[in-house]
Motif scaffolding. Structure first.
Motif, mmCIF file in Angstrom:
data_model
loop_
_atom_site.group_PDB
_atom_site.id
_atom_site.type_symbol
_atom_site.label_atom_id
_atom_site.label_comp_id
_atom_site.label_asym_id
_atom_site.label_seq_id
_atom_site.Cartn_x
_atom_site.Cartn_y
_atom_site.Cartn_z
ATOM 1 N N UNK A 84 0.805 -1.222 0.000
ATOM 2 C CA UNK A 84 0.000 0.000 0.000
ATOM 3 C C UNK A 84 0.841 1.278 0.000
ATOM 4 N N UNK A 85 2.144 1.149 0.266
ATOM 5 C CA UNK A 85 3.014 2.333 0.210
ATOM 6 C C UNK A 85 3.570 2.552 -1.198
ATOM 7 N N UNK A 86 3.273 1.626 -2.104
ATOM 8 C CA UNK A 86 3.844 1.663 -3.455
ATOM 9 C C UNK A 86 2.763 2.094 -4.457
ATOM 10 N N UNK A 87 2.932 3.275 -5.067
ATOM 11 C CA UNK A 87 1.893 3.759 -5.996
ATOM 12 C C UNK A 87 1.688 2.853 -7.204
ATOM 13 N N UNK A 88 2.721 2.115 -7.613
ATOM 14 C CA UNK A 88 2.569 1.203 -8.743
ATOM 15 C C UNK A 88 1.595 0.086 -8.396
ATOM 16 N N UNK A 89 1.829 -0.603 -7.298
ATOM 17 C CA UNK A 89 0.966 -1.735 -6.970
ATOM 18 C C UNK A 89 -0.438 -1.280 -6.584
ATOM 19 N N UNK A 90 -0.562 -0.132 -5.915
ATOM 20 C CA UNK A 90 -1.902 0.359 -5.574
ATOM 21 C C UNK A 90 -2.681 0.749 -6.824
ATOM 22 N N UNK A 91 -1.991 1.305 -7.818
ATOM 23 C CA UNK A 91 -2.654 1.677 -9.073
ATOM 24 C C UNK A 91 -3.102 0.440 -9.847
ATOM 25 N N UNK A 92 -2.238 -0.558 -9.924
ATOM 26 C CA UNK A 92 -2.602 -1.800 -10.619
ATOM 27 C C UNK A 92 -3.785 -2.464 -9.923
ATOM 28 N N UNK A 93 -3.734 -2.489 -8.599
ATOM 29 C CA UNK A 93 -4.836 -3.083 -7.827
ATOM 30 C C UNK A 93 -6.143 -2.330 -8.072
ATOM 31 N N UNK A 94 -6.080 -0.982 -8.070
ATOM 32 C CA UNK A 94 -7.280 -0.173 -8.310
ATOM 33 C C UNK A 94 -7.860 -0.464 -9.692
ATOM 34 N N UNK A 95 -6.988 -0.575 -10.698
ATOM 35 C CA UNK A 95 -7.451 -0.854 -12.067
ATOM 36 C C UNK A 95 -8.063 -2.250 -12.172
ATOM 37 N N UNK B 105 1.356 5.781 -11.467
ATOM 38 C CA UNK B 105 -0.016 5.277 -11.319
ATOM 39 C C UNK B 105 -0.787 5.393 -12.632
ATOM 40 N N UNK B 106 -0.688 6.533 -13.286
ATOM 41 C CA UNK B 106 -1.424 6.757 -14.541
ATOM 42 C C UNK B 106 -0.941 5.798 -15.633
ATOM 43 N N UNK B 107 0.389 5.656 -15.755
ATOM 44 C CA UNK B 107 0.942 4.742 -16.765
ATOM 45 C C UNK B 107 0.501 3.310 -16.497
ATOM 46 N N UNK B 108 0.502 2.907 -15.221
ATOM 47 C CA UNK B 108 0.127 1.533 -14.861
ATOM 48 C C UNK B 108 -1.350 1.271 -15.152
ATOM 49 N N UNK C 237 -4.304 8.345 -2.973
ATOM 50 C CA UNK C 237 -4.836 8.459 -1.607
ATOM 51 C C UNK C 237 -4.330 7.311 -0.741
ATOM 52 N N UNK C 238 -4.292 6.111 -1.316
ATOM 53 C CA UNK C 238 -3.787 4.959 -0.565
ATOM 54 C C UNK C 238 -2.302 5.143 -0.238
ATOM 55 N N UNK C 239 -1.550 5.631 -1.219
ATOM 56 C CA UNK C 239 -0.099 5.762 -1.036
ATOM 57 C C UNK C 239 0.291 6.998 -0.234
ATOM 58 N N UNK C 240 -0.503 8.092 -0.358
ATOM 59 C CA UNK C 240 -0.083 9.379 0.236
ATOM 60 C C UNK C 240 -1.091 9.991 1.204
#
Length: 292
Positions: free
Chosen positions: A53-64, A96-99, A125-128
């Motif tokens: 949850x501290x990583x914007x890449x994994x949180x973005x992929x999870x959200x998508x 996040x956007x690219x992912x 929001x999850x990351x920051x």
């Protein structure tokens, strides 16, 4: 058989004016850096991706994946980024956007602008915890974005025929620490924040009038105010001084401070190239040039 790959990309951003004073209701202006990009590739993997949850890449992929109802899909993600982390350049928002774009591309699903922005902000929001949304908004835009707390965002076309040099001090910015530092000053900070708000308004007037001198002088004055607030750094101060001594119309730190980047405004491309080389010589870890 060629393995399917989903591709997504996004550009970065930089704050022109409004650091810290934006928290107190004054305007901020952020610029898209269209030539500084993140590229994300998504493909099938042997096991599900671990979510941090501290990583914007994994949180973005999870959200998508959640949005697409594909949460159990096994994917591997590769990021190629020219955006340094923790420098005030919107690295996490761009990633996040690219992912998100890459995940949607992998599943051949269309992605509207509002859905992309919603998912990017969800990941941020999850990351920051409590982002303003300015990073995501600017990383999604080809136009400068003006932001006022409680009033929201508006586009601000900029066509100055000038060049902005961005120079990385090589030091991670510390936005939360800097914000707390300003908060701890209490009423003592108010005169500086008020002047920063006035300078943001002045820069907006300069942009509308295409008056580089007004913009440059306000930038340099803003740096002085930010330094007096205690949110600059010796490295940023040095690069600002070098830029000013070498003929920049204006120069200042950019972002939360205590590290990160400085920006310098130049009239001509050759001046910007010379400035870029000089700032590297004087300690900048990297430099970029963006036309305005």
């Amino acid at each position: 058989m060629t393995q399917k790959i989903g591709l997504g990309r996004a550009h970065s951003k930089i704050i022109l004016i409004g650091e810290h004073s934006v928290v107190y209701g004054y305007s901020a202006i952020a610029l898209p850096l269209k030539n500084i990009e993140v590229v994300c590739r998504v493909q099938e993997a042997q096991k599900p991706m671990e979510i941090d949850i501290a990583d914007p890449l994994s949180t973005a992929v999870f959200a998508a994946l959640e949005y697409l109802e594909k949460a159990d899909e096994k994917l591997s993600i590769v990021i190629e980024s020219n955006v340094p982390e923790k420098r005030g350049m919107g690295s996490s928002a761009a990633v996040a956007i690219a992912a998100i774009r890459a995940v949607f591309d992998y599943f051949d699903r269309s992605l509207s602008g509002p859905v992309l922005e919603m998912l990017a902000n969800q990941a941020e929001i999850i990351a920051h915890e409590n982002p303003s949304g300015l990073d995501a908004k600017t990383c999604l835009s080809d136009t400068a974005i003006k932001f006022i707390r409680n009033l929201g965002f508006s586009e601000m076309p900029i066509d100055l025929g000038a060049y902005l040099v961005i120079a990385d001090t090589g030091i991670h910015g510390h936005t939360r620490e800097a914000v707390q530092k300003v908060r701890n000053l209490e009423e003592k900070a108010l005169p500086y924040l008020h002047r920063l708000g006035d300078l943001a308004n002045l820069i907006e007037v300069g942009i509308l009038a295409k008056d580089l001198s007004v913009i440059g002088q306000a930038m340099s004055q803003a740096h002085q105010e930010l330094d007096l607030l205690g949110v600059s750094s010796p490295e940023a101060n040095h690069l600002v001084q070098v830029a000013q001594a070498k003929g920049a119309i204006g120069a200042k730190m950019s972002g939360g401070g205590l590290g990160g980047c400085i920006i310098a405004l130049c009239r001509y491309e050759k001046e910007a190239q010379d400035m870029s080389h000089m700032l590297k010589k004087e300690g900048a870890a990297n430099t970029w040039i963006e036309s305005l």
